[in-house]
Design a protein around this motif. Structure first.
Motif, PDB file in Angstrom:
ATOM      1  N   GLY A  78      -1.028   5.685  69.686  1.00 24.40           N
ATOM      2  CA  GLY A  78      -2.121   5.781  68.705  1.00 24.40           C
ATOM      3  C   GLY A  78      -1.653   5.632  67.266  1.00 24.40           C
ATOM      4  N   PRO A  79      -0.626   6.384  66.849  1.00 26.85           N
ATOM      5  CA  PRO A  79      -0.133   6.224  65.483  1.00 26.85           C
ATOM      6  C   PRO A  79       0.390   4.814  65.193  1.00 26.85           C
ATOM      7  CG  PRO A  79       0.675   8.276  66.414  1.00 26.85           C
ATOM      8  CD  PRO A  79      -0.009   7.530  67.523  1.00 26.85           C
ATOM      9  N   LEU A  80       0.994   4.194  66.191  1.00 23.30           N
ATOM     10  CA  LEU A  80       1.472   2.821  65.986  1.00 23.30           C
ATOM     11  C   LEU A  80       0.303   1.850  65.823  1.00 23.30           C
ATOM     12  CD1 LEU A  80       4.508   2.717  68.422  1.00 23.30           C
ATOM     13  CD2 LEU A  80       4.572   2.579  65.921  1.00 23.30           C
ATOM     14  N   ARG A  81      -0.756   2.051  66.576  1.00 22.63           N
ATOM     15  CA  ARG A  81      -1.944   1.197  66.409  1.00 22.63           C
ATOM     16  C   ARG A  81      -2.551   1.386  65.017  1.00 22.63           C
ATOM     17  NH1 ARG A  81      -2.924   2.807  71.931  1.00 22.63           N
ATOM     18  NH2 ARG A  81      -2.416   1.039  73.268  1.00 22.63           N
ATOM     19  N   SER A  82      -2.607   2.625  64.567  1.00 21.00           N
ATOM     20  CA  SER A  82      -3.115   2.885  63.211  1.00 21.00           C
ATOM     21  C   SER A  82      -2.234   2.225  62.164  1.00 21.00           C
ATOM     22  CB  SER A  82      -3.193   4.394  62.950  1.00 21.00           C
ATOM     23  OG  SER A  82      -4.141   4.990  63.796  1.00 21.00           O
ATOM     24  N   LEU A  83      -0.933   2.269  62.372  1.00 19.68           N
ATOM     25  CA  LEU A  83      -0.010   1.615  61.441  1.00 19.68           C
ATOM     26  C   LEU A  83      -0.242   0.109  61.437  1.00 19.68           C
ATOM     27  CD1 LEU A  83       2.408   1.851  59.495  1.00 19.68           C
ATOM     28  CD2 LEU A  83       3.883   1.485  61.501  1.00 19.68           C
ATOM     29  N   ALA A  84      -0.440  -0.477  62.605  1.00 21.48           N
ATOM     30  CA  ALA A  84      -0.694  -1.922  62.690  1.00 21.48           C
ATOM     31  C   ALA A  84      -1.983  -2.278  61.947  1.00 21.48           C
ATOM     32  CB  ALA A  84      -0.779  -2.360  64.152  1.00 21.48           C
ATOM     33  N   ASP A  85      -3.018  -1.469  62.106  1.00 20.91           N
ATOM     34  CA  ASP A  85      -4.278  -1.723  61.391  1.00 20.91           C
ATOM     35  C   ASP A  85      -4.071  -1.632  59.884  1.00 20.91           C
ATOM     36  OD1 ASP A  85      -5.516  -2.005  63.860  1.00 20.91           O
ATOM     37  OD2 ASP A  85      -6.442  -0.001  63.818  1.00 20.91           O
ATOM     38  N   ALA A  86      -3.337  -0.607  59.447  1.00 20.11           N
ATOM     39  CA  ALA A  86      -3.070  -0.439  58.014  1.00 20.11           C
ATOM     40  C   ALA A  86      -2.235  -1.600  57.481  1.00 20.11           C
ATOM     41  CB  ALA A  86      -2.357   0.888  57.762  1.00 20.11           C
ATOM     42  N   MET A  87      -1.278  -2.055  58.264  1.00 20.10           N
ATOM     43  CA  MET A  87      -0.441  -3.185  57.849  1.00 20.10           C
ATOM     44  C   MET A  87      -1.273  -4.451  57.724  1.00 20.10           C
ATOM     45  SD  MET A  87       2.859  -4.914  59.738  1.00 20.10           S
ATOM     46  CE  MET A  87       3.991  -3.582  59.341  1.00 20.10           C
ATOM     47  N   GLU A  88      -2.124  -4.687  58.701  1.00 23.81           N
ATOM     48  CA  GLU A  88      -2.956  -5.888  58.684  1.00 23.81           C
ATOM     49  C   GLU A  88      -3.876  -5.899  57.461  1.00 23.81           C
ATOM     50  OE1 GLU A  88      -4.500  -8.102  62.395  1.00 23.81           O
ATOM     51  OE2 GLU A  88      -6.006  -6.584  61.884  1.00 23.81           O
ATOM     52  N   GLU A  89      -4.499  -4.758  57.167  1.00 21.62           N
ATOM     53  CA  GLU A  89      -5.378  -4.656  56.009  1.00 21.62           C
ATOM     54  C   GLU A  89      -4.586  -4.843  54.714  1.00 21.62           C
ATOM     55  OE1 GLU A  89      -8.570  -3.990  53.377  1.00 21.62           O
ATOM     56  OE2 GLU A  89      -8.472  -4.695  55.438  1.00 21.62           O
ATOM     57  N   ALA A  90      -3.450  -4.181  54.616  1.00 18.08           N
ATOM     58  CA  ALA A  90      -2.623  -4.303  53.406  1.00 18.08           C
ATOM     59  C   ALA A  90      -2.136  -5.736  53.230  1.00 18.08           C
ATOM     60  CB  ALA A  90      -1.442  -3.337  53.477  1.00 18.08           C
ATOM     61  N   GLN A  91      -1.749  -6.386  54.307  1.00 19.40           N
ATOM     62  CA  GLN A  91      -1.297  -7.774  54.204  1.00 19.40           C
ATOM     63  C   GLN A  91      -2.413  -8.683  53.703  1.00 19.40           C
ATOM     64  OE1 GLN A  91       0.290  -8.372  58.181  1.00 19.40           O
ATOM     65  NE2 GLN A  91       2.388  -8.182  57.424  1.00 19.40           N
ATOM     66  N   ARG A  92      -3.632  -8.431  54.167  1.00 20.78           N
ATOM     67  CA  ARG A  92      -4.768  -9.236  53.712  1.00 20.78           C
ATOM     68  C   ARG A  92      -4.980  -9.056  52.207  1.00 20.78           C
ATOM     69  NH1 ARG A  92      -9.601  -8.496  52.319  1.00 20.78           N
ATOM     70  NH2 ARG A  92      -9.704  -6.308  52.903  1.00 20.78           N
ATOM     71  N   VAL A  93      -4.989  -7.812  51.749  1.00 23.52           N
ATOM     72  CA  VAL A  93      -5.197  -7.530  50.326  1.00 23.52           C
ATOM     73  C   VAL A  93      -4.034  -8.073  49.502  1.00 23.52           C
ATOM     74  CG1 VAL A  93      -5.411  -5.686  48.604  1.00 23.52           C
ATOM     75  CG2 VAL A  93      -6.669  -5.534  50.769  1.00 23.52           C
ATOM     76  N   VAL A  94      -2.813  -7.833  49.967  1.00 22.80           N
ATOM     77  CA  VAL A  94      -1.621  -8.300  49.247  1.00 22.80           C
ATOM     78  C   VAL A  94      -1.614  -9.816  49.148  1.00 22.80           C
ATOM     79  CG1 VAL A  94       0.896  -8.520  49.485  1.00 22.80           C
ATOM     80  CG2 VAL A  94      -0.180  -6.273  49.631  1.00 22.80           C
ATOM     81  N   GLU A  95      -1.960 -10.490  50.232  1.00 23.03           N
ATOM     82  CA  GLU A  95      -1.993 -11.957  50.214  1.00 23.03           C
ATOM     83  C   GLU A  95      -2.966 -12.464  49.145  1.00 23.03           C
ATOM     84  OE1 GLU A  95      -3.557 -15.515  53.119  1.00 23.03           O
ATOM     85  OE2 GLU A  95      -2.562 -13.802  54.060  1.00 23.03           O
ATOM     86  N   GLY A  96      -4.154 -11.875  49.088  1.00 21.14           N
ATOM     87  CA  GLY A  96      -5.121 -12.268  48.069  1.00 21.14           C
ATOM     88  C   GLY A  96      -4.627 -11.962  46.666  1.00 21.14           C
ATOM     89  N   ALA A  97      -3.984 -10.811  46.492  1.00 21.89           N
ATOM     90  CA  ALA A  97      -3.461 -10.437  45.175  1.00 21.89           C
ATOM     91  C   ALA A  97      -2.340 -11.376  44.742  1.00 21.89           C
ATOM     92  CB  ALA A  97      -2.969  -8.988  45.199  1.00 21.89           C
ATOM     93  N   VAL A  98      -1.469 -11.727  45.670  1.00 22.46           N
ATOM     94  CA  VAL A  98      -0.377 -12.664  45.356  1.00 22.46           C
ATOM     95  C   VAL A  98      -0.969 -14.007  44.925  1.00 22.46           C
ATOM     96  CG1 VAL A  98       1.506 -14.015  46.387  1.00 22.46           C
ATOM     97  CG2 VAL A  98       1.370 -11.548  46.796  1.00 22.46           C
ATOM     98  N   ARG A  99      -1.952 -14.459  45.662  1.00 20.96           N
ATOM     99  CA  ARG A  99      -2.601 -15.747  45.345  1.00 20.96           C
ATOM    100  C   ARG A  99      -3.277 -15.684  43.969  1.00 20.96           C
ATOM    101  NH1 ARG A  99      -5.546 -15.932  49.468  1.00 20.96           N
ATOM    102  NH2 ARG A  99      -7.290 -14.898  48.476  1.00 20.96           N
ATOM    103  N   ASP A 100      -4.047 -14.625  43.719  1.00 18.45           N
ATOM    104  CA  ASP A 100      -4.742 -14.493  42.433  1.00 18.45           C
ATOM    105  C   ASP A 100      -3.757 -14.389  41.275  1.00 18.45           C
ATOM    106  OD1 ASP A 100      -7.085 -14.573  43.868  1.00 18.45           O
ATOM    107  OD2 ASP A 100      -7.558 -12.432  43.605  1.00 18.45           O
ATOM    108  N   ASP A 101      -2.694 -13.639  41.459  1.00 21.07           N
ATOM    109  CA  ASP A 101      -1.691 -13.491  40.405  1.00 21.07           C
ATOM    110  C   ASP A 101      -1.004 -14.825  40.123  1.00 21.07           C
ATOM    111  OD1 ASP A 101      -0.048 -11.746  38.612  1.00 21.07           O
ATOM    112  OD2 ASP A 101       1.546 -12.463  39.926  1.00 21.07           O
ATOM    113  N   SER A 102      -0.650 -15.526  41.171  1.00 19.02           N
ATOM    114  CA  SER A 102       0.013 -16.829  41.008  1.00 19.02           C
ATOM    115  C   SER A 102      -0.918 -17.829  40.325  1.00 19.02           C
ATOM    116  CB  SER A 102       0.451 -17.357  42.374  1.00 19.02           C
ATOM    117  OG  SER A 102       1.037 -18.617  42.254  1.00 19.02           O
ATOM    118  N   ASP A 103      -2.173 -17.844  40.756  1.00 19.98           N
ATOM    119  CA  ASP A 103      -3.150 -18.734  40.115  1.00 19.98           C
ATOM    120  C   ASP A 103      -3.341 -18.376  38.647  1.00 19.98           C
ATOM    121  OD1 ASP A 103      -3.477 -19.960  42.569  1.00 19.98           O
ATOM    122  OD2 ASP A 103      -5.461 -19.098  42.959  1.00 19.98           O
ATOM    123  N   GLY A 104      -3.419 -17.080  38.353  1.00 19.29           N
ATOM    124  CA  GLY A 104      -3.574 -16.637  36.972  1.00 19.29           C
ATOM    125  C   GLY A 104      -2.377 -17.036  36.119  1.00 19.29           C
TER     126      GLY A 104
END
Length: 186
Positions: A78-104
């Motif tokens: 269970g904790p590992l599944r929660s970690l995977a969900d948190a990682m997936e969400e963070a990766q999505r947000v981080v990817e968008g932030a990296v893209r926006d920062d680079s574009d800016g």
């Protein structure tokens, strides 16, 4: 002076973590099933030799150990599944932030070239054309600030999820199994 900030993606494989969690869960179920088989064997078997009696006596020691293994493995899923969900969400947000920062950053550089070209034609910094370009540059700086803040917040949320998972796994290792000390080295 300029401070060059390059945002990094969040490494990791959420699907790999989920696969591990699934395997731990299924191994825990199989181990629990073996415990049941051994309990039935111990309760219904008759041992007619000294070796058989010794085996029967030792057989009673096995189910509690298998229960501990099953609890540790099943508890980790269970904790590992929660970690995977948190990682997936963070990766999505981080990817968008990296893209926006680079574009800016790229847009800011283009605007800087434009401002330089305007100034080279003899326009001053107070010229309406140059002022518009400087305004657009400030907007790009704000885009980058927002992207960097989103990046930092997503990383912190993931680190917190990682701390929770680590604490749970560490607590699970505090059981009757003899190898628990190896998991608590850090």
């Amino acid at each position: 002076g300029w401070v060059l900030v390059i945002l990094s993606p969040l490494p990791g494989n959420p699907d790999g973590i989920r696969l591990l969690a699934d395997r731990l869960d299924s191994t825990a179920r199989r181990t629990a099933a073996i415990t049941g088989v051994l309990a039935r064997l111990r309760g219904s078997a008759t041992w007619v030799s000294p070796a058989g009696e010794a085996f029967g006596a030792r057989l009673g020691e096995v189910p509690p150990v298998l229960d501990a293994v099953s609890a540790r493995l099943g508890g980790a899923a269970g904790p590992l599944r929660s970690l995977a969900d948190a990682m997936e969400e963070a990766q999505r947000v981080v990817e968008g932030a990296v893209r926006d920062d680079s574009d800016g950053q790229a847009t800011y550089a283009v605007l800087e070239d434009r401002a330089y070209a305007l100034v080279c034609t003899g326009l001053g910094e107070d010229s309406p054309d140059v002022l518009v370009v400087r305004h657009l540059q400030r907007e790009q700086l704000r885009v980058r600030e927002v992207a960097q803040a989103r990046h930092a917040a997503a990383l912190e949320r993931f680190r917190e999820a990682d701390r929770r998972c680590s604490a749970t796994l560490r607590a699970l290792s505090a059981d009757a199994l003899a190898d628990s000390g190896l998991y608590r080295l850090a």
